[in-house]
Write a protein that holds these residues in place. Structure first.
Motif, PDB file in Angstrom:
ATOM      1  N   ALA A   1       0.826  -1.205   0.000  1.00 37.33           N
ATOM      2  CA  ALA A   1       0.000   0.000   0.000  1.00 37.33           C
ATOM      3  C   ALA A   1       0.865   1.261   0.000  1.00 37.33           C
ATOM      4  O   ALA A   1       0.546   2.249  -0.676  1.00 37.33           O
TER       5      ALA A   1
ATOM      6  N   LYS B   1       1.121   4.250  -2.795  1.00 40.15           N
ATOM      7  CA  LYS B   1       0.997   5.667  -2.450  1.00 40.15           C
ATOM      8  C   LYS B   1       2.139   6.458  -3.068  1.00 40.15           C
ATOM      9  O   LYS B   1       1.929   7.548  -3.623  1.00 40.15           O
TER      10      LYS B   1
ATOM     11  N   ALA C   1      -6.600   5.609  -4.958  1.00 37.75           N
ATOM     12  CA  ALA C   1      -6.843   5.351  -3.534  1.00 37.75           C
ATOM     13  C   ALA C   1      -7.466   3.984  -3.305  1.00 37.75           C
ATOM     14  O   ALA C   1      -7.198   3.334  -2.282  1.00 37.75           O
ATOM     15  N   SER C   2      -8.286   3.524  -4.244  1.00 36.32           N
ATOM     16  CA  SER C   2      -8.921   2.219  -4.078  1.00 36.32           C
ATOM     17  C   SER C   2      -7.880   1.109  -4.039  1.00 36.32           C
ATOM     18  O   SER C   2      -7.971   0.178  -3.220  1.00 36.32           O
TER      19      SER C   2
ATOM     20  N   GLN D   1      -4.781   1.365  -3.065  1.00 36.51           N
ATOM     21  CA  GLN D   1      -4.053   1.470  -1.801  1.00 36.51           C
ATOM     22  C   GLN D   1      -4.848   0.848  -0.653  1.00 36.51           C
ATOM     23  O   GLN D   1      -4.309   0.064   0.135  1.00 36.51           O
ATOM     24  N   GLU D   2      -6.118   1.195  -0.555  1.00 36.66           N
ATOM     25  CA  GLU D   2      -6.918   0.703   0.569  1.00 36.66           C
ATOM     26  C   GLU D   2      -7.160  -0.803   0.481  1.00 36.66           C
ATOM     27  O   GLU D   2      -7.041  -1.513   1.488  1.00 36.66           O
TER      28      GLU D   2
ATOM     29  N   ARG E   1      -3.958  -2.605   1.430  1.00 35.39           N
ATOM     30  CA  ARG E   1      -3.653  -2.487   2.853  1.00 35.39           C
ATOM     31  C   ARG E   1      -4.579  -3.348   3.719  1.00 35.39           C
ATOM     32  O   ARG E   1      -4.146  -3.950   4.712  1.00 35.39           O
ATOM     33  N   CYS E   2      -5.851  -3.459   3.332  1.00 33.48           N
ATOM     34  CA  CYS E   2      -6.850  -4.128   4.176  1.00 33.48           C
ATOM     35  C   CYS E   2      -7.155  -5.555   3.731  1.00 33.48           C
ATOM     36  O   CYS E   2      -8.082  -6.178   4.260  1.00 33.48           O
TER      37      CYS E   2
ATOM     38  N   SER F   1     -11.564  -1.949   5.984  1.00 34.72           N
ATOM     39  CA  SER F   1     -11.786  -1.165   4.766  1.00 34.72           C
ATOM     40  C   SER F   1     -12.976  -0.228   4.958  1.00 34.72           C
ATOM     41  O   SER F   1     -14.081  -0.676   5.283  1.00 34.72           O
TER      42      SER F   1
ATOM     43  N   ASP G   1     -13.907   2.463   2.566  1.00 37.40           N
ATOM     44  CA  ASP G   1     -14.560   2.965   1.355  1.00 37.40           C
ATOM     45  C   ASP G   1     -14.674   1.941   0.233  1.00 37.40           C
ATOM     46  O   ASP G   1     -15.431   2.163  -0.714  1.00 37.40           O
TER      47      ASP G   1
ATOM     48  N   THR H   1     -12.353  -5.113  -1.414  1.00 36.00           N
ATOM     49  CA  THR H   1     -11.449  -5.731  -0.446  1.00 36.00           C
ATOM     50  C   THR H   1     -11.870  -7.163  -0.156  1.00 36.00           C
ATOM     51  O   THR H   1     -11.030  -8.070  -0.073  1.00 36.00           O
TER      52      THR H   1
END
Length: 285
Positions: A187, A191, A197-198, A200-201, A204-205, A212, A214, A219
């Motif tokens: 993630a 960045k 952003a999707s 990255q999130e 990460r999750c 998560s 958003d 995810t």
């Protein structure tokens, strides 16, 4: 000892996304771009253009007519799908120089492609019209391991051995041993690359989909796809009782654990086709 931030910062001296992607992202982010502008950026890189046309004309995409120009491809697929397909090809190229005796690059990309194809299939079953974004999320979900095995191979191997011997999830073993895990590294790299952003999130999750905020559906799709991939890699049957999936993901996606072996069978028929399209040459495992 590396921190997650230091590891990613140092890696940026060795890896970067090529100009064709940087220009493409700049065009797409401009308020008044046209589809023709997108196509013109890509055609200036013949290698990327050839691979992209090979992808979109494959049976995997199942388009009704032959796509013979990049303008046609952009019109057929849309800018986001073209962005994600270009991203998938340039990321693979960016890591082509990474070598490590303890890290089989072909095995890594095979598992990544398997997860990507699985995520795309799951997204289709969830009636998610954007099935290419889950594909790129699956393809890049463990890209953090590329950095970890390049810059700290012995520590990464030790964490993997601990996870295996204790039957502990790998990401938890890495956190205990290193202070971070491959999902966090991936993630952070995204960045630094200024990826959406999707991506990255979701990266990460991926191991903790409840975190998560958003992009929980994407995810959860990746979480299930990763679980299926791990079973396939370990040559274990894909069954409701063998899948290690957060129950939240069945609720969010509406998918059923009992149906995942059927998904696995569909992916098995497609994965080598995608490998052959993404890689101009392969090394035996």
């Amino acid at each position: 000892m590396y921190t997650a931030e230091k590891l990613v910062k140092e890696s940026m001296e060795l890896i970067s996304l090529p100009d064709v992607y940087i220009r493409l992202r700049s065009v797409i982010n401009s308020p008044d771009f046209s589809l023709s502008d997108v196509a013109q950026v890509i055609v200036h890189d013949p290698a990327v253009t050839a691979r992209l046309l090979k992808l979109v004309n494959s049976a995997y995409f199942g388009l009704p007519n032959t796509v013979d120009t990049m303008t046609h491809a952009v019109n057929m697929l849309g800018t986001q799908q073209v962005h994600d397909l270009v991203l998938s090809t340039v990321v693979i190229d960016s890591f082509s120089g990474f070598t490590n005796d303890d890290f089989n690059i072909y095995d890594f990309w095979y598992k990544s492609v398997y997860c990507a194809v699985t995520a795309r299939q799951l997204a289709y079953q969830c009636n998610d019209l954007d099935t290419e974004r889950p594909f790129i999320e699956g393809l890049l979900h463990k890209v953090g391991h590329m950095l970890m095995y390049q810059f700290m191979p012995s520590e990464s191997l030790s964490a993997a051995d601990t996870a295996k011997s204790t039957l502990q999830p790998l990401y938890l073993a890495e956190r205990e041993a290193l202070g971070f895990d491959y999902a966090e590294i991936g993630a952070l790299l995204m960045k630094e690359w200024q990826l959406p952003a999707s991506l990255q999130e979701v990266t990460r999750c991926q191991n903790e989909p409840e975190m998560s905020a958003d992009y929980q559906l994407e995810t959860c799709i990746l979480h299930i796809a990763s679980g299926i991939t791990e079973l396939v890699v370990d040559e274990q049957p894909v069954l409701a009782e063998t899948l290690n999936v957060n129950p939240l993901c069945w609720q969010v996606t509406g998918l059923q654990a009992d149906d995942m072996n059927s998904v696995k069978n569909q992916v098995d028929q497609q994965v080598m086709m995608v490998m052959n399209m993404l890689f101009s040459h392969r090394k035996s495992a």
